[in-house]
Write a protein that holds these residues in place. Sequence first.
Motif: not given
Length: 383
Positions: A8-10, A317-321, A374-383
């Motif tokens: 849901i958060k994603k 998410m990247i494709l959208l952003e 670069n360990n940025q998964i959480d930033d992309v999915l939730y940040g």
Amino acid sequence: MTVTLDEIKKREKGLSIINKKIQSTGIDSLIDLTGLAGGFDVTPGDISLLETYAGPAVFDERIQKLGIEHLGGSKVLPLNRTTSGIAATIITLVKPHTTIVHYLPKKPGHPSIPRTAKLVNANYVEYSSLDEFMVDDNTSLVFITGTTMDHEVIDVDEFKKVIQIAKDNDLLVFVDDASGARVRRAVYNQPTAIDLGADLSVTSTDKMMEGPRGGLMAGSAELINRIKLTVNEYGWEAQAPLVAAMVKALEKYSPDDIRDAFIQKDELYDKLVAKNLNPLKTPTGFMFKEDEIKLQLEKMGLVCDVPSDIIATVYSMILLENYNVITIPAVGMPGASKTIRLDWSAKDSSKLSMDELVDAIYNTFAECKDVIENNQIDDVLYG
């Protein structure tokens, strides 16, 4: 797939990206290639009728005519979701401790079927091979999926054979034709599910057509009336605004758009292969399944133990952003497929060229690799 709060958060993150883009550059900047863009095309005259009694009086008559032309049968039932029709049918027709048997081109089926089976304390079995398919004295209902969530289409001879087996055993057949009512018929020239011998068929009014997120079920008047009682009991009927938009969608629907995309998708596929990508063709576009996305990134040098479904969502998410392209993993309902599927028959495909889409797809792989490394998964999915 088990739906979790994480899912849901994603989705909330994906919708927040869309909202920001609408506020900054307008809704026309978005490129929805999910094949689920839908639409709510109602006129001022329609809006004046969106009342508790006036709406049903006018729109129910029109949806009956158009719905029967689209799906067959002698009566249709507008629903607030396709899932509502599936759930209502199982609640109405399936007794506890009996078995629902489901045949589909490729597993798994839509989760609403086993979930509702569990709700009524029934067993549930899936088959994707005629050699294995079977029913017995304990079978209460046979489901068939015309086209899977990843647009894999049932062979019409298999379709007929499963229906024949069910009929030989005096069993009712329900066809989940969510997108199949368009894909099967427009691309593969198959008959309606009802014309093939099914007792009931349900389709999604936002898949491969410009309608609202809703469902439309067809069948005999006797069966539809029985299921309608359950639908009303649970509040699953489509209200007048939804039915009005369904009417407009059916009036506007043309299979030519789907057929054109079916032809053009080969050119699109060749362009992707030329970029050393390995998509799978769909009837009206292409897709990358979650395992293929991870494999492609590994070919580019990525080394990680991140699950493929997470990687696919990051990619979406990247494709959208970065490119304004909407795909299902970023915004789909919790539990939806994590396949990156792009539908060239979507009306928004006119907003970019094939080369622009191919470049966006290719570049997103590199950008996704950088995010993971670069360990940025959480930033992309939730940040």
